[in-house]
Design a protein around this motif. Structure first.
Motif, PDB file in Angstrom:
ATOM      1  N   HIS A  39       0.848  -1.196   0.000  1.00  0.00           N
ATOM      2  CA  HIS A  39       0.000   0.000   0.000  1.00  0.00           C
ATOM      3  C   HIS A  39       0.883   1.245   0.000  1.00  0.00           C
ATOM      4  N   THR A  40       0.258   2.382  -0.180  1.00  0.00           N
ATOM      5  CA  THR A  40       0.982   3.658  -0.197  1.00  0.00           C
ATOM      6  C   THR A  40       0.593   4.533   0.991  1.00  0.00           C
ATOM      7  N   ALA A  41       0.109   3.925   2.025  1.00  0.00           N
ATOM      8  CA  ALA A  41      -0.255   4.651   3.248  1.00  0.00           C
ATOM      9  C   ALA A  41       0.223   3.858   4.454  1.00  0.00           C
ATOM     10  N   CYS A  42       0.338   4.561   5.599  1.00  0.00           N
ATOM     11  CA  CYS A  42       0.730   3.879   6.827  1.00  0.00           C
ATOM     12  C   CYS A  42      -0.475   3.193   7.439  1.00  0.00           C
ATOM     13  N   LEU A  43      -0.254   2.447   8.500  1.00  0.00           N
ATOM     14  CA  LEU A  43      -1.334   1.697   9.129  1.00  0.00           C
ATOM     15  C   LEU A  43      -2.422   2.631   9.645  1.00  0.00           C
ATOM     16  N   ALA A  44      -2.041   3.811  10.096  1.00  0.00           N
ATOM     17  CA  ALA A  44      -3.027   4.733  10.651  1.00  0.00           C
ATOM     18  C   ALA A  44      -3.929   5.324   9.584  1.00  0.00           C
ATOM     19  N   HIS A  45      -3.456   5.401   8.344  1.00  0.00           N
ATOM     20  CA  HIS A  45      -4.221   6.078   7.297  1.00  0.00           C
ATOM     21  C   HIS A  45      -4.671   5.142   6.192  1.00  0.00           C
ATOM     22  N   LEU A  46      -4.577   3.847   6.413  1.00  0.00           N
ATOM     23  CA  LEU A  46      -5.168   2.896   5.479  1.00  0.00           C
ATOM     24  C   LEU A  46      -6.694   2.968   5.558  1.00  0.00           C
ATOM     25  N   SER A  47      -7.316   2.555   4.524  1.00  0.00           N
ATOM     26  CA  SER A  47      -8.770   2.449   4.598  1.00  0.00           C
ATOM     27  C   SER A  47      -9.132   1.324   5.557  1.00  0.00           C
ATOM     28  N   ASP A  48     -10.330   1.363   6.082  1.00  0.00           N
ATOM     29  CA  ASP A  48     -10.745   0.357   7.051  1.00  0.00           C
ATOM     30  C   ASP A  48     -10.649  -1.042   6.467  1.00  0.00           C
ATOM     31  N   THR A  49     -11.019  -1.205   5.212  1.00  0.00           N
ATOM     32  CA  THR A  49     -11.010  -2.535   4.588  1.00  0.00           C
ATOM     33  C   THR A  49      -9.577  -3.052   4.494  1.00  0.00           C
ATOM     34  N   HIS A  50      -8.677  -2.215   3.995  1.00  0.00           N
ATOM     35  CA  HIS A  50      -7.280  -2.643   3.851  1.00  0.00           C
ATOM     36  C   HIS A  50      -6.624  -2.882   5.213  1.00  0.00           C
ATOM     37  N   ARG A  51      -6.963  -2.076   6.221  1.00  0.00           N
ATOM     38  CA  ARG A  51      -6.400  -2.272   7.552  1.00  0.00           C
ATOM     39  C   ARG A  51      -6.852  -3.597   8.145  1.00  0.00           C
ATOM     40  N   ASP A  52      -8.174  -3.895   7.980  1.00  0.00           N
ATOM     41  CA  ASP A  52      -8.687  -5.150   8.507  1.00  0.00           C
ATOM     42  C   ASP A  52      -8.010  -6.336   7.836  1.00  0.00           C
ATOM     43  N   THR A  53      -7.801  -6.228   6.526  1.00  0.00           N
ATOM     44  CA  THR A  53      -7.151  -7.317   5.791  1.00  0.00           C
ATOM     45  C   THR A  53      -5.717  -7.512   6.271  1.00  0.00           C
ATOM     46  N   TYR A  54      -5.016  -6.419   6.458  1.00  0.00           N
ATOM     47  CA  TYR A  54      -3.610  -6.512   6.920  1.00  0.00           C
ATOM     48  C   TYR A  54      -3.531  -7.126   8.306  1.00  0.00           C
ATOM     49  N   LEU A  55      -4.360  -6.667   9.218  1.00  0.00           N
ATOM     50  CA  LEU A  55      -4.320  -7.186  10.576  1.00  0.00           C
ATOM     51  C   LEU A  55      -4.752  -8.645  10.641  1.00  0.00           C
ATOM     52  N   ALA A  56      -5.688  -9.025   9.807  1.00  0.00           N
ATOM     53  CA  ALA A  56      -6.149 -10.413   9.807  1.00  0.00           C
ATOM     54  C   ALA A  56      -5.050 -11.356   9.314  1.00  0.00           C
ATOM     55  N   GLY A  57      -4.123 -10.838   8.535  1.00  0.00           N
ATOM     56  CA  GLY A  57      -3.056 -11.685   8.003  1.00  0.00           C
ATOM     57  C   GLY A  57      -1.860 -11.825   8.932  1.00  0.00           C
ATOM     58  N   LEU A  58      -1.872 -11.153  10.050  1.00  0.00           N
ATOM     59  CA  LEU A  58      -0.759 -11.245  10.985  1.00  0.00           C
ATOM     60  C   LEU A  58      -0.916 -12.457  11.885  1.00  0.00           C
ATOM     61  N   THR A  59       0.219 -13.058  12.278  1.00  0.00           N
ATOM     62  CA  THR A  59       0.244 -14.167  13.226  1.00  0.00           C
ATOM     63  C   THR A  59       1.277 -13.867  14.307  1.00  0.00           C
ATOM     64  N   PRO A  60       1.105 -14.414  15.501  1.00  0.00           N
ATOM     65  CA  PRO A  60       2.079 -14.155  16.568  1.00  0.00           C
ATOM     66  C   PRO A  60       3.507 -14.504  16.129  1.00  0.00           C
ATOM     67  N   GLY A  61       4.451 -13.588  16.432  1.00  0.00           N
ATOM     68  CA  GLY A  61       5.854 -13.785  16.084  1.00  0.00           C
ATOM     69  C   GLY A  61       6.246 -13.167  14.764  1.00  0.00           C
ATOM     70  N   ASP A  62       5.314 -12.514  14.041  1.00  0.00           N
ATOM     71  CA  ASP A  62       5.657 -11.881  12.764  1.00  0.00           C
ATOM     72  C   ASP A  62       6.550 -10.668  12.988  1.00  0.00           C
ATOM     73  N   ASP A  63       7.338 -10.360  11.937  1.00  0.00           N
ATOM     74  CA  ASP A  63       8.112  -9.120  11.955  1.00  0.00           C
ATOM     75  C   ASP A  63       7.181  -7.952  11.655  1.00  0.00           C
ATOM     76  N   ILE A  64       7.401  -6.844  12.351  1.00  0.00           N
ATOM     77  CA  ILE A  64       6.548  -5.675  12.237  1.00  0.00           C
ATOM     78  C   ILE A  64       7.418  -4.458  11.965  1.00  0.00           C
ATOM     79  N   ASP A  65       6.985  -3.628  11.006  1.00  0.00           N
ATOM     80  CA  ASP A  65       7.692  -2.378  10.725  1.00  0.00           C
ATOM     81  C   ASP A  65       6.655  -1.276  10.562  1.00  0.00           C
ATOM     82  N   HIS A  66       6.548  -0.440  11.602  1.00  0.00           N
ATOM     83  CA  HIS A  66       5.612   0.680  11.555  1.00  0.00           C
ATOM     84  C   HIS A  66       6.332   1.946  12.004  1.00  0.00           C
TER      85      HIS A  66
END
Length: 592
Positions: A39-66
């Motif tokens: 995407h071309t936006a940060c987590l805070a400024h993603l659309s609700d749909t894209h944010r939900d999709t991104y968060l749903a794809g995370l699993t415990p222990g993933d690398d995070i860069d925000h």
């Protein structure tokens, strides 16, 4: 009217950033949050749909860069929930990078970071909770700003923990925290209470250049060195530290302070004391505010006792040292040493033990307390080889200095004599005359060896004073000389001083008419006979009476030869002096 300078605009970040809300005039960068992958936006400024999709794809222990992302409390909780292990209910992270991120309230309690955790220059406008968090790799909070309370209680840092130039505007809680790697708080600012009660550092803990507005620091345990060099304590503070070393070079105390230490080698070189500062060896393990003993197992096997290694450049008028070991302490360059207060049991370096050969001459050093500077000078003049760093010095040798054998870095006798003189006055002002005696001895020793600064005649006088009585401090030496002088007096009197027989007075008379004139005269005492006839018990008893009376400056009334008269005069002059020197030495050791 002049126009105030415009606030400089920070440069854009090095990562691809969101730029939400950018204004070419006021804020050309806008949101600095890094793009969410794909995407071309940060987590805070993603659309609700894209944010939900991104968060749903995370699993415990993933690398995070925000990096640079602004987080509301709600958004952070959603991210934490996406990384929470259903079995343990703990948030698990791989490598987490939140450099320059912005948080309102941040809750990372009991979170597990399996990779590097980066919070460089992050801003926490509300409370920040990392209590019980586990950092398996490096944790970086350098330059982070905590505007409210920051809670790291019981956190575990397995790698490097960096809080360089971090700013804690509220409470900073590191109680019971565990630092397995190097911990760096250099340049940090603690504007409120900072709790390190029960904290344990397995490596060095650096607080150099930090500023504290706290009432207490510790109790904490550190297997390495707690570095407070250049730190500033703005309010009255109590430090409780059990560590291998405590470095306070150029530390500034702007108010009263008490440093209770255990095990540590404390370096106070060039510290700035604006008010009384007490350094005390704490006799028992520290206890936390809850009454629990602080775990000092990190220091097991390490030598107990606090050793102060330097007070160079310190205004000692404000310094109190209690129950400290000053065997290696450097005093040169300190101010007002005569006002230094030494309380409790203070240990100084002893002189070498045993007999020593200098060519054909055997010497044995008098047992006394000596300054490290005298050790360094004598080791340098004796041309002792520089020992290896891991070498244990023999008690039969002088201790070489840190720059041995360079004479330019070794204090000369004149400088050492001045140090002894000032410390002697500190003992005398503290009504510790016996303690001052060794420092008077050391001062005289240095003056006796000071060829450039002490005239030759004065050095010879000091040599005689040392030889006869150890500068009026060695009673055994004075009484030994007294016994020798009395023995010599007895022998000389028996040999040439006592007449063979007491002369019999002769009376003669002259008759003038009915008057008679009588005149009584005594012949001069005469000495006859062989040496075997002179060396008898009777003559020894008479000679002993003459010698004993001479000690108390009295005449024995014994008939003496001319030579004996001079022998008695010499003994009446010398032996009372030796007796007085012995009495003076005893008085110096028992005076209160």
């Amino acid at each position: 009217m002049s126009t105030p300078p415009a606030t400089p605009v920070p440069p854009p970040p090095s990562w691809p950033y969101c730029a939400h809300g950018a204004d070419p005039t006021a804020d050309p960068v806008g949101c600095r949050g890094i793009h969410v992958p794909g995407h071309t936006a940060c987590l805070a400024h993603l659309s609700d749909t894209h944010r939900d999709t991104y968060l749903a794809g995370l699993t415990p222990g993933d690398d995070i860069d925000h990096r640079g992302t602004p987080f509301t409390t709600h958004l952070l909780h959603r991210l934490l929930d996406a990384l929470r292990d259903p079995a343990t209910r703990k948030c698990q992270w791989g490598t987490a990078d939140f450099d320059e991120a912005q948080f309102s309230n941040a809750w990372f309690g009991r979170a597990q970071f399996f990779g590097n955790a980066g919070f460089r220059s992050a801003q926490f406008s509300g409370f920040a909770v990392f209590g019980g968090a586990q950092f398996s790799d490096n944790a970086e909070f350098s330059g982070a700003q905590f505007s409210d309370n920051a809670e790291f209680r019981s956190a575990q840092f397995s790698g490097y923990a960096g809080f360089r130039r971090a700013q804690f505007s509220g409470y900073a809680g590191f109680g019971e925290a565990r630092f397995s790697g190097y911990a760096r708080f250099a340049g940090a600012r603690f504007s409120d209470d900072a709790e390190f009660s029960g904290a344990r550092f397995s490596d060095d803990a650096e607080f150099s250049g930090a500023r504290f507005s706290v009432a207490g620091l510790g109790p904490l345990a550190c297997a390495g060195v707690v570095d407070l060099s250049g730190a500033v304590f703005e309010v009255p503070v109590t430090l409780e530290i059990a560590a291998r070393g405590v470095r306070c070079e150029r530390t500034r105390w702007e108010s009263t302070a008490t440093a209770r230490l255990r095990y540590a080698r404390a370096d106070l070189g060039h510290a700035v004391l604006s008010a009384p500062v007490a350094v005390t060896a704490h006799p028992a393990p520290f206890t936390s505010p809850l009454g629990d003993a602080v775990d000092e197992s990190l220091l097991s096997g390490y030598r107990d006792g606090v050793r102060v290694t330097s007070v160079q450049g310190v205004d000692a008028a404000h310094l109190v040292l209690t129950d400290t070991d000053l065997s290696d302490c450097l005093f040169s360059g300190a101010f007002h040493l005569d006002q230094l207060r030494l309380e409790g049991r203070t240990i100084f370096a002893p002189t070498p033990t045993g007999w020593h050969r200098h060519g054909m001459r055997l010497t044995r050093w008098t047992r006394r307390r000596a300054l490290a500077e005298e050790h360094h000078w004598r080791a340098q003049t004796a041309a002792q080889p520089a020992p290896p760093s891991d070498h244990t010095l023999s008690p039969r040798q002088w201790r070489p200095g840190p720059h041995h054998p360079d004479p330019s870095f070794t204090p000369d006798p004149e400088d050492v004599a001045a140090l002894y003189r000032q410390l002697r006055k500190a003992f005398e002002d503290g009504k510790n005359e016996p303690g001052a005696a060794d420092f008077y001895y050391g001062e005289c020793e240095m003056r006796r060896h000071d060829h450039p600064g002490t005239p030759k005649g004065e050095r010879r006088l000091l040599w005689g004073y040392w030889l006869l009585s150890g500068y009026g401090l060695r009673a055994s030496r004075a009484f030994t000389w007294l016994l020798a002088a009395m023995s010599l007096t007895v022998l000389l009197l028996m040999g040439i001083g006592l007449p063979t027989h007491d002369p019999d007075p002769a009376t003669s008379g002259t008759l003038h008419g009915s008057k008679i004139s009588l005149h009584t005269s005594s012949p001069d005492p005469a000495l006859h006979g062989t040496w075997s006839q002179r060396m008898t018990w009777a003559r020894a008893e008479k000679a002993t009476r003459v010698a004993v009376n001479s000690v108390v400056f009295r005449s024995s009334g014994q008939n003496l030869t001319t030579a004996g008269t001079y022998i008695e005069m010499a003994s009446r002059l010398l032996e009372p002096i030796l007796l007085a020197l012995g009495a003076l030495a005893i008085r110096g050791r028992i005076k209160r």
